[in-house]
Design a protein around this motif. Structure first.
Motif, PDB file in Angstrom:
ATOM      1  N   ALA A 153      45.176  42.575   6.536  1.00 35.61           N
ATOM      2  CA  ALA A 153      45.876  41.965   5.403  1.00 35.61           C
ATOM      3  C   ALA A 153      47.372  42.284   5.433  1.00 35.61           C
ATOM      4  CB  ALA A 153      45.259  42.460   4.094  1.00 35.61           C
ATOM      5  N   GLU A 154      47.713  43.514   5.794  1.00 39.17           N
ATOM      6  CA  GLU A 154      49.124  43.901   5.797  1.00 39.17           C
ATOM      7  C   GLU A 154      49.904  43.103   6.839  1.00 39.17           C
ATOM      8  OE1 GLU A 154      52.601  46.050   4.611  1.00 39.17           O
ATOM      9  OE2 GLU A 154      50.684  45.545   3.667  1.00 39.17           O
ATOM     10  N   TYR A 155      49.337  42.922   8.024  1.00 38.47           N
ATOM     11  CA  TYR A 155      50.021  42.152   9.065  1.00 38.47           C
ATOM     12  C   TYR A 155      50.203  40.703   8.607  1.00 38.47           C
ATOM     13  CZ  TYR A 155      51.000  39.702  13.417  1.00 38.47           C
ATOM     14  OH  TYR A 155      51.586  38.908  14.388  1.00 38.47           O
ATOM     15  N   LEU A 156      49.141  40.098   8.091  1.00 40.05           N
ATOM     16  CA  LEU A 156      49.203  38.700   7.667  1.00 40.05           C
ATOM     17  C   LEU A 156      50.202  38.518   6.528  1.00 40.05           C
ATOM     18  CD1 LEU A 156      45.366  38.025   7.789  1.00 40.05           C
ATOM     19  CD2 LEU A 156      47.092  36.978   9.301  1.00 40.05           C
ATOM     20  N   TYR A 157      50.250  39.488   5.625  1.00 40.74           N
ATOM     21  CA  TYR A 157      51.214  39.408   4.529  1.00 40.74           C
ATOM     22  C   TYR A 157      52.643  39.530   5.041  1.00 40.74           C
ATOM     23  CZ  TYR A 157      54.365  41.055   0.946  1.00 40.74           C
ATOM     24  OH  TYR A 157      55.466  41.215   0.155  1.00 40.74           O
ATOM     25  N   GLN A 158      52.900  40.552   5.890  1.00 36.73           N
ATOM     26  CA  GLN A 158      54.251  40.751   6.406  1.00 36.73           C
ATOM     27  C   GLN A 158      54.702  39.539   7.220  1.00 36.73           C
ATOM     28  OE1 GLN A 158      56.253  42.886   5.393  1.00 36.73           O
ATOM     29  NE2 GLN A 158      54.937  44.458   4.475  1.00 36.73           N
ATOM     30  N   ARG A 159      53.794  38.954   7.970  1.00 38.21           N
ATOM     31  CA  ARG A 159      54.162  37.769   8.751  1.00 38.21           C
ATOM     32  C   ARG A 159      54.490  36.603   7.814  1.00 38.21           C
ATOM     33  NH1 ARG A 159      54.165  37.488  13.984  1.00 38.21           N
ATOM     34  NH2 ARG A 159      54.763  35.482  14.856  1.00 38.21           N
ATOM     35  N   GLY A 160      53.667  36.417   6.786  1.00 40.36           N
ATOM     36  CA  GLY A 160      53.928  35.341   5.832  1.00 40.36           C
ATOM     37  C   GLY A 160      55.269  35.524   5.135  1.00 40.36           C
ATOM     38  N   ALA A 161      55.556  36.729   4.698  1.00 42.56           N
ATOM     39  CA  ALA A 161      56.816  36.997   4.004  1.00 42.56           C
ATOM     40  C   ALA A 161      58.006  36.817   4.936  1.00 42.56           C
ATOM     41  CB  ALA A 161      56.803  38.413   3.435  1.00 42.56           C
ATOM     42  N   THR A 162      57.829  37.172   6.196  1.00 39.21           N
ATOM     43  CA  THR A 162      58.923  37.035   7.164  1.00 39.21           C
ATOM     44  C   THR A 162      59.154  35.572   7.508  1.00 39.21           C
ATOM     45  OG1 THR A 162      58.349  39.205   8.071  1.00 39.21           O
ATOM     46  CG2 THR A 162      59.806  37.832   9.382  1.00 39.21           C
ATOM     47  N   VAL A 163      58.081  34.803   7.668  1.00 40.23           N
ATOM     48  CA  VAL A 163      58.223  33.359   7.905  1.00 40.23           C
ATOM     49  C   VAL A 163      58.971  32.711   6.741  1.00 40.23           C
ATOM     50  CG1 VAL A 163      56.945  31.174   8.074  1.00 40.23           C
ATOM     51  CG2 VAL A 163      56.192  33.165   9.404  1.00 40.23           C
ATOM     52  N   ALA A 164      58.658  33.147   5.528  1.00 38.13           N
ATOM     53  CA  ALA A 164      59.357  32.619   4.352  1.00 38.13           C
ATOM     54  C   ALA A 164      60.840  32.974   4.397  1.00 38.13           C
ATOM     55  CB  ALA A 164      58.716  33.171   3.082  1.00 38.13           C
ATOM     56  N   ALA A 165      61.142  34.220   4.800  1.00 37.61           N
ATOM     57  CA  ALA A 165      62.539  34.660   4.879  1.00 37.61           C
ATOM     58  C   ALA A 165      63.309  33.888   5.935  1.00 37.61           C
ATOM     59  CB  ALA A 165      62.599  36.158   5.170  1.00 37.61           C
ATOM     60  N   LEU A 166      62.600  33.426   6.963  1.00 42.13           N
ATOM     61  CA  LEU A 166      63.233  32.639   8.026  1.00 42.13           C
ATOM     62  C   LEU A 166      63.333  31.159   7.671  1.00 42.13           C
ATOM     63  CD1 LEU A 166      61.479  34.297  11.101  1.00 42.13           C
ATOM     64  CD2 LEU A 166      63.949  34.306  10.641  1.00 42.13           C
ATOM     65  N   GLY A 167      62.866  30.802   6.474  1.00 41.63           N
ATOM     66  CA  GLY A 167      62.916  29.396   6.059  1.00 41.63           C
ATOM     67  C   GLY A 167      61.819  28.560   6.661  1.00 41.63           C
ATOM     68  N   GLY A 168      60.722  29.194   7.026  1.00 41.44           N
ATOM     69  CA  GLY A 168      59.610  28.483   7.638  1.00 41.44           C
ATOM     70  C   GLY A 168      58.830  27.634   6.648  1.00 41.44           C
ATOM     71  N   SER A 169      57.777  27.024   7.130  1.00 38.94           N
ATOM     72  CA  SER A 169      56.972  26.108   6.327  1.00 38.94           C
ATOM     73  C   SER A 169      56.281  26.828   5.172  1.00 38.94           C
ATOM     74  CB  SER A 169      55.907  25.448   7.219  1.00 38.94           C
ATOM     75  OG  SER A 169      54.915  24.842   6.428  1.00 38.94           O
ATOM     76  N   PRO A 170      56.460  26.333   3.939  1.00 34.79           N
ATOM     77  CA  PRO A 170      55.759  26.935   2.798  1.00 34.79           C
ATOM     78  C   PRO A 170      54.241  26.869   2.965  1.00 34.79           C
ATOM     79  CG  PRO A 170      57.538  25.520   2.031  1.00 34.79           C
ATOM     80  CD  PRO A 170      57.397  25.275   3.508  1.00 34.79           C
ATOM     81  N   VAL A 171      53.774  25.816   3.615  1.00 36.07           N
ATOM     82  CA  VAL A 171      52.333  25.679   3.843  1.00 36.07           C
ATOM     83  C   VAL A 171      51.824  26.823   4.718  1.00 36.07           C
ATOM     84  CG1 VAL A 171      50.520  24.230   4.838  1.00 36.07           C
ATOM     85  CG2 VAL A 171      52.409  23.181   3.558  1.00 36.07           C
ATOM     86  N   GLU A 172      52.600  27.157   5.764  1.00 38.47           N
ATOM     87  CA  GLU A 172      52.216  28.255   6.646  1.00 38.47           C
ATOM     88  C   GLU A 172      52.254  29.579   5.899  1.00 38.47           C
ATOM     89  OE1 GLU A 172      53.594  30.466  10.829  1.00 38.47           O
ATOM     90  OE2 GLU A 172      54.748  28.752  10.065  1.00 38.47           O
TER      91      GLU A 172
END
Length: 440
Positions: A153-172
């Motif tokens: 869960a921690e890895y998936l959360y950190q990856r999601g938050a980082t993708v968001a910080a990079l302006g990635g897809s909200p769906v992802e």
């Protein structure tokens, strides 16, 4: 995750082993029963005064300071502890909580060298890099991880938050947060992230449920408690909102938003209570205003009431039996008739005898100019009073400035939630028009 209940005092005050498992058990016990937060605080108080505190006990104390939100004390204690892996790792967590992200990254590196779990230190480092506004470095740190950690869960959360910080897809981002919650239904970051997304898109009910689940973790994200409190306020659940804000204030007594929101929720709760009371009073006022002529009374009773100037049920509730019987031609039969009429509306003769209306002072309009008389006929709404002052005017049934100036300052102060600040506001508004309250 299985339910775990441990003896918090024993963990804090004993000389038994103290590592990631014990810290997790502490956090989970408080999450499941928040009353245990007070137990932790008291146990820490006992540990603080021990004179024979060892470097290992300093680690225990420093971590507990961190859990209590006492970050300055945690940083000082952990910096001079035993220099082990746990001390370095929680020094990093403390530096991160204090917004010292570069120092947090250094502490995590030292924790890794000292033997702390390398996946955990890398995930914590990626989070600090993201907050340091280096999301590209964060994603690179995450990309170096492989194996079972990628399904945590921690890895998936950190990856999601980082993708968001990079302006990635909200769906992802949402998909990663959802996978994190599937892996651990109590992951605070993922629950908070999903709650915020639903909050933004107006999915209030789902957002509320997610914030509630996130609030059931410990240590609880301050943003979770603040946002949950706001949603409770939207539902007029002011007691619950205050509980959220007070949980923040337990750990951070000077937190400005929590202090402000807690006061507002308390005031709103009082106002909600007042409004409900006002609705009840309004319903009663409607009943009291019913004319006695609406009822089928005998001619004798009607004539007697008319002679006495009794026109409404309210007039009767302010009139005693003795006063009625003292009226000419009013006997026991008429008295029984009047009692029955009032009982049908849940009222009693003389019920409000102590509230006999006092005649309002008469204003000498003859001595006023036409402009002054016109001023008194203007609506109170033109004074642009604050919400609290306007509610007082409504409760007192005042609509015109002329009705207001018949009141004294003490009359207004008797109205609930109308204090000296509101009274001064009314006086200032009237002074700008060149008029005053009665008695001023």
């Amino acid at each position: 995750m299985a339910s775990v209940q441990v003896d918090i005092r024993d963990i804090v005050l004993s000389n038994s082993s103290f590592g990631p498992r014990e810290i997790t058990n502490l956090s989970q016990t408080i999450a499941e029963d928040y009353a245990q937060f007070g137990v932790l605080r008291d146990a820490v108080g006992e540990l603080e005064v021990r004179e024979d505190r060892t470097p290992a006990a300093a680690v225990r104390l420093g971590v507990c300071y961190y859990l209590l939100g006492r970050y300055r004390s945690a940083a000082e204690t952990l910096s001079s502890a035993d220099g082990g892996a746990v001390a370095h790792y929680y020094l990093g967590k403390t530096r991160f909580a204090m917004g010292q992200y570069a120092d947090a990254i250094k502490a995590y590196a030292a924790a890794k060298v000292a033997g702390y779990n390398s996946d955990d230190t890398s995930l914590a480092t990626a989070e600090a890099q993201r907050y340091e506004k280096q999301p590209q470095k964060a994603i690179e740190t995450l990309d170096k991880l492989s194996g079972a950690v990628e399904q945590t869960a921690e890895y998936l959360y950190q990856r999601g938050a980082t993708v968001a910080a990079l302006g990635g897809s909200p769906v992802e981002v949402v998909a990663l947060f959802e996978r994190a919650v599937e892996a651990d239904g109590r992951h605070p970051g993922a629950l908070f992230g999903l709650a915020v997304e639903n909050d933004r898109h107006g999915n209030d009910e789902l957002a509320l449920q997610l914030y509630q689940r996130a609030a059931g973790t410990f240590p609880t994200n301050v943003g979770t408690l603040i946002n949950l409190g706001i949603l409770y306020e939207d539902r007029q659940a002011y007691d619950r909102a205050q509980q959220c804000y007070n949980r923040v204030l337990e750990a951070f007594p000077e937190h400005p938003r929590a202090r402000l929101y807690s006061k507002d929720a308390a005031a709103s709760g009082n106002m909600l209570f007042d409004e409900e009371a006002q609705r009840r009073n309004d319903r009663l006022a409607q009943v009291l205003s019913i004319p006695v002529t609406d009822f089928e009374l005998s001619v004798r009773s009607r004539n007697c009431l008319q002679k006495m100037g009794v026109r409404t049920l309210g007039d009767l509730t302010r009139t005693s039996e003795q006063e009625l019987l003292a009226s000419k031609n009013f006997g026991e039969t008429s008295l029984v008739e009047i009692r029955d009429m009032l009982h049908s509306k849940g009222l009693e003769l003389g019920q409000f005898a102590a509230e006999k209306a006092v005649a309002e002072p008469v204003l000498d309009l003859a001595s006023m100019s036409p402009d002054e008389q016109a001023l008194l006929e203007r609506p109170i709404s033109e004074l642009n009073l604050s919400v609290r002052a306007r509610k007082c005017m409504a409760r007192l049934g005042l609509t015109l400035i002329g009705e207001l100036v018949r009141k004294t300052g003490d009359d207004l102060l008797e109205c609930k939630n109308f204090g000296v600040t509101s009274l001064n506001e009314v006086r200032e508004k009237l002074t700008t028009l060149g008029i005053k309250l009665r008695g001023d």
